[in-house]
Design an enzyme around this catalytic site. Structure first.
Site, short mmCIF file in Angstrom:
data_model
loop_
_atom_site.label_atom_id
_atom_site.label_comp_id
_atom_site.label_asym_id
_atom_site.label_seq_id
_atom_site.Cartn_x
_atom_site.Cartn_y
_atom_site.Cartn_z
N CYS A 140 0.73 -1.12 -0.08
CA CYS A 140 0.12 -0.18 -0.01
C CYS A 140 1.02 1.36 0.04
CB CYS A 140 -1.11 -0.14 1.21
SG CYS A 140 0.01 -0.53 2.59
N HIS A 218 -2.60 5.22 6.09
CA HIS A 218 -0.97 5.83 6.40
C HIS A 218 -0.97 7.30 5.95
CE1 HIS A 218 0.34 1.85 6.66
NE2 HIS A 218 -0.21 1.38 5.47
P1 NAD Z 1 -5.11 -10.86 5.81
O1 NAD Z 1 -4.39 -11.67 6.98
O2 NAD Z 1 -6.14 -10.05 5.96
O3 NAD Z 1 -5.80 -11.98 4.79
C1 NAD Z 1 -5.06 -13.25 4.37
C2 NAD Z 1 -5.87 -14.55 4.23
O4 NAD Z 1 -5.14 -15.82 3.98
C3 NAD Z 1 -6.80 -14.89 5.33
O5 NAD Z 1 -8.15 -15.05 5.02
C4 NAD Z 1 -6.26 -16.32 5.96
O6 NAD Z 1 -7.16 -17.05 6.44
C5 NAD Z 1 -5.49 -16.81 4.78
N1 NAD Z 1 -4.36 -17.66 4.77
C6 NAD Z 1 -3.62 -17.53 5.83
N2 NAD Z 1 -2.65 -18.51 5.89
C7 NAD Z 1 -2.86 -19.20 4.61
C8 NAD Z 1 -2.41 -20.40 3.94
N3 NAD Z 1 -1.41 -20.97 4.28
N4 NAD Z 1 -3.12 -20.68 2.84
C9 NAD Z 1 -4.20 -20.18 2.36
N5 NAD Z 1 -4.64 -19.06 2.91
C10 NAD Z 1 -4.14 -18.68 4.06
O7 NAD Z 1 -3.99 -10.38 4.80
P2 NAD Z 1 -3.81 -9.02 4.08
O8 NAD Z 1 -3.84 -7.80 5.00
O9 NAD Z 1 -5.02 -9.36 3.14
O10 NAD Z 1 -2.27 -9.29 3.70
C11 NAD Z 1 -2.19 -10.11 2.34
C12 NAD Z 1 -1.08 -9.53 1.63
O11 NAD Z 1 -1.40 -8.32 1.26
C13 NAD Z 1 0.29 -9.37 2.42
O12 NAD Z 1 1.45 -9.61 1.49
C14 NAD Z 1 0.35 -8.15 2.78
O13 NAD Z 1 1.62 -7.37 3.01
C15 NAD Z 1 -0.39 -7.26 1.62
N6 NAD Z 1 -1.09 -6.08 1.96
C16 NAD Z 1 -1.70 -5.81 3.13
C17 NAD Z 1 -2.24 -4.50 3.15
C18 NAD Z 1 -3.07 -4.25 4.20
O14 NAD Z 1 -3.36 -3.05 4.59
N7 NAD Z 1 -3.78 -5.20 4.78
C19 NAD Z 1 -1.96 -3.75 1.95
C20 NAD Z 1 -1.27 -4.00 0.98
C21 NAD Z 1 -0.78 -5.08 0.79
#
Ligand code: NAD
Length: 341
Positions: A140, A218
């Site tokens: 992000c 942020h």
């Molecule tokens: P999150 O924890 O909200 O979602 C992750 C999902 O993956 C959950 O539904 C979880 O149950 C599932 N999961 C966990 N382990 C797993 C596995 N082994 N196999 C299959 N599914 C699995 O995470 P998020 O915030 O959506 O982040 C995901 C990615 O996006 C990360 O790389 C993060 O850095 C990136 N990201 C996050 C944000 C943010 O602000 N949340 C912003 C930009 C990028």
């Protein structure tokens, strides 16, 4: 024929990308993964997304009336491309499966650049993603910075950038993360500047960051040295005419991050704001330096970039601005068509 997109990880980013895919002409949600039943999977079902689950979790879903499409392996066979939005480090474990199944894969900003060898941000390097097998849509913060810096670089030439990031401690749903009563600095250069350079290696950027007890967004404060500096008025016109950048005045009801979130609560589902928000009043140009303060909605800013990345990797659209325009229309964030030339 529609591009079939599998979403692995139905969390903060995965559920938003799924909705973005469903809203986009020419692509469809092939399925979303769920390991164990959780109430969020009811929403996936309501939206008509096929559910793919781990073998030992299938009966739990079936008992609740879900039609289970298969396992994650089956989803890889069904889909043309996977968007892996699982937590950091999990995509590296999944990558051998994607390679074995011959399915394209996008990972998110939590992964190292080395996992895919290519980091994506639409305005900066759309064309480099065309027909690739693997890509990483940057985080992000890096998405916000890349949009802004690539726009300034294209218009005026960027000599160097200094940015301080005031980072939200956690997403709103995360009850276990902190800090809750502290400002926590990164002890040295933060990873964000180097991460921008994975997208735009020629940019000279130094970044510092603190995490604060806050969940909404942020905030970035930047000093950007430009080769041919504009007036403030010209800078305002540039941002007004750039896709995915919104410039508004604090005195119009956007005087802080809470007010921005309140406006977007009424304006968009989930108060999503995939645009980079720039405050008008602090915007300034002194000598060769532009001073900029911006707000990044961390949960939604990467969604348009994921949709664009799918289009580029699957060869749906070779023209960057056409791809961005169609994505923005589908997501309901399009500006006037003249901003996309
Ligand atoms: P999150 O924890 O909200 O979602 C992750 C999902 O993956 C959950 O539904 C979880 O149950 C599932 N999961 C966990 N382990 C797993 C596995 N082994 N196999 C299959 N599914 C699995 O995470 P998020 O915030 O959506 O982040 C995901 C990615 O996006 C990360 O790389 C993060 O850095 C990136 N990201 C996050 C944000 C943010 O602000 N949340 C912003 C930009 C990028």
């Amino acid at each position: 024929m529609s591009i079939k997109v599998g979403i692995v990880g139905y969390g903060t980013i995965g559920k938003r990308v799924a909705d973005g895919v469903a809203a986009s002409p020419g692509m469809e949600v092939a399925g979303v993964t769920g390991r164990r039943y959780a109430c969020k999977m009811d929403i996936a079902r309501q939206r008509g997304y096929p559910v793919y689950v781990a073998p030992d979790g299938a009966s739990e879903f079936q008992d609740r009336g879900f039609e289970v499409g298969g396992t994650m392996e089956d989803l890889c066979e069904e889909a043309d491309i996977i968007v892996d939005a699982t937590p950091s480090k999990v995509p590296a474990q999944n990558m051998p499966l994607y390679e074995a199944k011959g399915v394209k894969a996008i990972v998110q900003g939590g992964e190292d650049h080395a996992l895919t060898g290519f980091s994506f941000s639409s305005l900066a390097n759309y064309e480099e993603a065309l027909n690739r097998e693997h890509a990483r849509v940057v985080s992000c913060n890096t998405t916000g910075l890349s949009r802004l810096i690539s726009t300034l670089d294209g218009a005026y030439g960027v000599e160097n950038v200094f940015v301080t990031l005031i980072r939200r401690a956690a997403d709103p749903k995360e009850s276990k993360k902190g800090p809750i009563n502290a400002v926590k600095p990164v002890m040295g250069v933060s990873h964000h500047g180097p991460d921008v350079m994975t997208v735009m290696p020629h940019i000279n950027i130094y970044s510092m960051a603190v995490a604060v007890p806050h969940t909404l967004s942020h905030v970035h404060t930047l000093r950007v040295r430009l080769e041919t500096p504009p007036t403030k008025r010209e800078l305002v016109e540039l941002f007004d005419s750039t896709p995915r950048i919104v410039l508004r005045k604090g005195k119009e009801g956007f005087s802080d991050t809470a007010q921005i979130a309140e406006y977007y609560r009424d304006f968009r589902p989930r108060y999503d704001m995939p645009e980079l928000f720039i405050w008008d009043e602090p915007l300034d140009v002194v000598d060769n330096y532009a001073y900029i303060m911006a707000n990044v909605h961390q949960e939604s800013i990467v969604v348009p970039e994921n949709i664009d990345c799918i289009k580029a990797m699957c060869g749906m659209e070779t023209d960057k601005m056409k791809a961005i325009y169609e994505t923005d229309k589908a997501l309901g964030i399009a500006k006037d068509k003249r901003c996309y030339t």
